[in-house]
Write an enzyme that holds these catalytic residues in place. Structure first.
Site, PDB file in Angstrom:
ATOM      1  N   ASP A 397       0.830  -1.195   0.000  1.00 46.39           N
ATOM      2  CA  ASP A 397       0.000   0.000   0.000  1.00 46.39           C
ATOM      3  C   ASP A 397       0.869   1.250   0.000  1.00 46.39           C
ATOM      4  OD1 ASP A 397      -3.004   0.691   0.579  1.00 46.39           O
ATOM      5  OD2 ASP A 397      -1.864   1.980   1.950  1.00 46.39           O
ATOM      6  N   GLU A 426       1.644  -0.380  -5.020  1.00 47.05           N
ATOM      7  CA  GLU A 426       0.479   0.462  -5.308  1.00 47.05           C
ATOM      8  C   GLU A 426       0.923   1.920  -5.339  1.00 47.05           C
ATOM      9  OE1 GLU A 426      -3.733   2.020  -3.524  1.00 47.05           O
ATOM     10  OE2 GLU A 426      -1.821   2.144  -2.504  1.00 47.05           O
TER      11      GLU A 426
END
Lengths: 670, 670
Positions: A397, A426
């Site tokens: 993330d 990401e």
């Protein structure tokens, strides 16, 4: 004003290519940023190492790759023959193991070959060669001196003696000198008097196949109970696995499965006033039950999770876990290591913010804290904890908000012992940072695909991110939607839009993914102009009836089968765009370099109406003559067509089939 | 599995950008091969240094160029503002002196700017900022600590105190915090806590203007007596100088002026049986009268040569000497240093050969001889000898057959003391070696221009050699002919062909040249299919009547004047090709970046007949609207035309005028 004292002896190999060495080795491939970063490849591939190699004058050169596979102590070698058309040298490594490969290039003057080729011409011209024979003898003697093979040494010495023997007629000595066996013998035991080594050793990260070719499916386990009132468990999620496997996916990706904080917990639709039973965002990691190495109690136990992983693997599915380095205010680290966060002058811990927005449910970590060695190790241990429970794939993330140095260190550390682990970045950030994270070690990266919906958007963007230099280290994973991104195109385009985006994602890239609900055409935003879902699964349970009529299961099964059956869809370096006379119709080609699999892909990008177009088939690239007639098979429908010449007609109705994936059936071409 | 022990303190500047430093500095320009070689520029230019600079997270950054001009002991700095559109940082150096410039880049986190911009948003949103003010005070105090300017330090401390003073209302403290003067003060004395330096220091070679913009004229002094029976002298050659200057040339280049060997001397037309009075090739350097530092007695004395140079300089002409590192068998070095050559097993010295061809009048040097230090120094001394006699420009013969290491060393040594010296490389070899010599230090290079005669040949070749990366270090000098190259195009095309090639050479490149006789249209080859001249001046005297009718003097004067009057023709980085609907008509543009000088150049490449074409003017690039009407002036004829829109008609008769050089007269555009 005096000559360099370091003028090298011709035989010196110390200087490398950057000092006074006579041979230049340049423009080596694969090489990323002058060797600062490794290139990436997949196991089983043949990796062509190539370079410009030259020196002054007219001597012939020879070159080879020196390389070492993972765990190998000894160097191996592969020859690099010269391609005079390209003025380039190249040799291929067979990458038969995952892990870190290392190589460099060596070049030297082919003294014997140079002499032999001159001799050949002089003999052909009938010139006197008596001095040349003496020179040849000297070369053979030098070669023999450096030769470890006793038999070869003897043969070389014998040949040298014959060349010097004035009792043997010159013609006979010329025959001996030019003998093919002698040539082969010297080539096999060359004298590398001026061997020059490329100044750098370069690295190649060799991954397993799924690192580069896979279909991903994202799912929240907590929504899988089938009952809107009951929090789903790993056991519920496990029951979805056969369906996902049958749709043809390779990876099941779960958002964070850890305890969720209660302080400043978000309510449904990202509101600030949660109801008592609101479940909160899984990315607000950490509660009194534990942090990043704990399991949310309502999902089950660690054993339940391990069972889920085992079942997935049995079905041929990898499990990907979310790795989000942030905490809720209730995370154990907040109590145990407040110094791992940023303390403000008033003694509070700094929460996340993007002024004037505040994210009080999230505490960022301070990676440059004095105690960083402990913090970084704790972050490493999170990976290792889940790796030990069978997780070999991580979706990371927002990596661009943590130090680059951390990622480079942590990924390298893991890959040293576990080179099969895959890291998906990401990085929804500016292209340069996105690409830098790929260089630092991330196996794959999220992309801007969701925001690229027109012909020119797709072409420009894919061209930029498919440039050969970029593909050395970057692999884009084309998610058609995510819990954060429901593009307007899907909101407005209905079912045809979903089918179009699915085909694009699955054929533009060997890596693609969807987030659960895509197959049901879910497309209601929280409000007009937003890319957030209404009733976003990030803040509430969202049970679904996957058997609902109109689902895209057949489309998913079909496209995933086509991907598995066609090697051209399994690599990223073979995409080319071609002319379509209608801008609403995108035309591209995926081809194997050996022409064993050529796909012409034509997609109507307008979900609202049928379009026709003339598309211009690159016959040259397909190896077809200008007026060829060639059968093509639409892999989506099984229909066969006979195409002729370059310019061909297509008509695509998105309600029926928004695309053709035409396989060129070469056998039938005339 | 333990965290890196080298995790840097945030304040550490030791690591550079390649270790764990938080800030990444990438894709720096100008940079050649990762800093291995200097970039080239011309004095008076502004050199834009640019880079990708970024780190993780959301902090604002700041950056500057650190640089040092030739002979400067202290570093100077210039700010690099951020361009958000390009996501790129750039600052310009003003290159006001010739010599070696050195620079690197520094970047750091703009802590105050980051804090200030967050505060601004919070104030606008009416949020509580009491903690923010304390944070700001701390930043100001840290800045004051590192600040050497006493007054600034006092102001910073006062501002910090005000921010901490709870007796002052928050609104007033906010005003102080956001005050523009304070912002400017901190920006002027920034705290560079995490200053990151780019890993490399990069070099720029700054040359004098003629290194990059000049017209060359090649002339054999021995042919200038005006009498075919009498060997010309420097005094004869000197009498040609006013003519050459009036034609608009900048450089007079002389083939070797040294004693010529007699052993194996070549006869007229490169025959092996010379007559008694044959003069031999000037490239067979060295006789009993001396070698590379002697003057051929029939040309005059060293004093005569110096007089020639002085006269040339008075006329504004540079004199270029040939530098050919080879000897005739009669060169003094053959007697004094036989070990500087390659001795064959029979005791003879190796002559030049390209089997089966033999060049027995030429001995190559063995640059890797044991005594190489003495040899290399002797070669250096040749340069210095002629430099002391006023020669600041050298045309180097066949540099690709001598070691790269030699050139890098010798050019660097000379430029250390004499940065005005210009080296032209005659590297008619494969592109990679040609370019490598440019990287090693050659100021200019010969090109493949003579062999590029069709539209696609010229476009492809110029595009390859005008790529931005190439122009960082390479400057092509477009000779329209040389004593070795009389292209078939000139042999067949007559006077129109010469006029076409002159205009192409002089406008495609700021550097071009012709070899004497070009202006008379000399075009008879030694035999059909050869590029050698009949009665080549390389082997015999060739007196000429330069006043002959039909000479190209007017063309030369005109084109050299146009070059001097139009800055767009004085640089290499501004050439673009555009569409012409007739393949025989080449259309290109030379433009100043600020649009102060835009030239549309249209050349009929067919010397045998008139052609017309529609050419597509790039209105966008010219900043003209789609249906603009704009006057253009043909600088060749003075004719004025009114052009309209993109597509315009041209007709060019090579017997009248083979080209247009149209200046866009922007003032009159509507």
């Amino acid at each position: 004003m005096s000559a360099p004292t370091r003028t090298p002896r011709r035989a010196s190999r110390a200087a490398g290519s950057r000092a006074l060495a006579p041979i230049v080795i340049e423009r080596v491939r694969p090489e990323v940023d002058g060797g600062r970063f490794p290139a990436k490849r997949v196991v089983g591939e043949s990796c062509v190492v190539s370079a410009d190699i030259f020196k002054d004058g007219h001597d012939q050169l020879a070159a080879r790759v020196r390389y070492r596979g993972p765990g190998e102590g000894e160097w191996s070698y592969v020859a690099m023959p010269y391609d005079p058309d390209a003025d380039r040298w190249a040799g291929a490594l067979s990458l038969d193991r995952i892990g870190e490969w290392r190589f460099t290039i060596e070049a030297w003057t082919d003294v014997f070959g140079t002499w032999r080729s001159g001799l050949e011409k002089k003999v052909a011209a009938g010139q006197d060669i008596s001095v040349e024979l003496l020179e040849g003898a000297a070369i053979l003697e030098r070669t023999a001196t450096g030769c470890k093979d006793r038999a070869a040494r003897a043969s070389l010495t014998t040949a040298a003696q014959a060349l010097r023997d004035e009792n043997v007629p010159a013609a006979e000595r010329a025959r001996i000198a030019l003998d093919a066996t002698l040539h082969a013998l010297v080539t096999g035991h060359p004298s590398r008097g001026d061997l020059t080594e490329y100044a750098r050793q370069l690295l190649i990260t060799v991954d397993r196949e799924r690192a580069a070719f896979a279909a991903w499916y994202e799912m929240f386990p907590r929504s899988q109970s089938g009952d809107p009132k009951r929090h789903g468990t790993f056991a519920d999620a496990e029951r979805q696995l056969p369906r996902i496997a049958q749709l043809g996916f390779d990876v099941v990706y779960l958002p964070p499965i850890h305890p969720i904080g209660k302080t400043f917990r978000k309510g449904k639709n990202n509101t600030l006033e949660p109801l008592r039973d609101d479940v909160g965002s899984p990315w607000a990691i950490g509660g009194e039950e534990g942090g990043h190495t704990a399991v949310h109690p309502q999902l089950g136990t660690l054993a339940d999770f391990e069972h889920f992983v085992k079942r997935a693997n049995e079905l041929g599915l990898d499990v990907a876990l979310d790795y989000a380095l942030q905490t809720s205010p209730d995370h154990p680290w907040v109590r145990e290591h407040p110094d791992w966060f940023r303390i403000r002058p008033d003694g509070t811990i700094q929460y996340a913010e993007n002024p004037p927005k505040k994210y009080q449910d999230i505490y960022p970590l301070n990676f440059w804290t004095e105690d960083r060695e402990a913090l970084w190790n704790a972050c490493l241990e999170i990976f290792r904890f889940w790796m030990a429970r069978g997780v070999r794939t991580f979706r990371v993330d927002n990596p661009h908000t943590k130090p680059f140095a951390f990622w480079e260190w942590v990924i390298a550390d893991i890959r040293k012992t576990d080179p099969d682990v895959v890291f998906l970045s990401e990085a929804f950030t500016r292209p340069k940072r996105l690409l830098y994270l790929a260089k630092l070690g991330f196996t794959q990266s999220y992309t801007y695909f969701t925001w690229k919906n027109t012909t020119w958007e797709i072409r420009d963007w894919m061209r930029e991110f498919s440039a050969p230099d970029v593909l050395e280290y970057y692999r884009g994973n084309l998610f058609a939607n995510t819990p954060d991104i429901l593009h307007e195109y899907l909101q407005r385009g209905g079912r045809p839009a979903f089918r179009i985006r699915l085909i694009l994602a699955a054929t533009l890239s060997p890596l693609y993914g969807i987030y659960s609900g895509f197959e049901l055409g879910e497309n209601v935003p929280v409000r007009a102009g937003s890319e957030e879902y209404l009733h976003s699964e990030k803040y509430e349970l969202r049970p679904r009836d996957f058997t609902k009529a109109g689902n895209l299961d057949a489309d998913l099964r079909r496209i995933n089968r086509i991907r598995r059956e066609n090697p051209a869809l399994q690599r990223a370096d073979n995409l080319t765009f071609h002319t379509s006379e209608n801008d609403q119709v995108l035309f591209y080609r995926k081809s194997m370099p050996d022409r064993s699999n050529d796909l012409l892909i034509i997609v109507n990008l307008d979900p609202t109406r049928a379009h026709d177009s003339m598309v211009h088939v690159p016959l040259d690239a397909l190896g077809l003559p200008a007026n060829a007639t060639y059968p093509v098979t639409d892999l989506l429908t099984g229909s066969q067509f006979t195409w002729r010449g370059a310019r061909n007609y297509v008509r695509l109705d998105p309600v029926i089939e928004p695309a053709h994936i035409l396989r060129v059936d070469r056998g039938g071409a005339a």
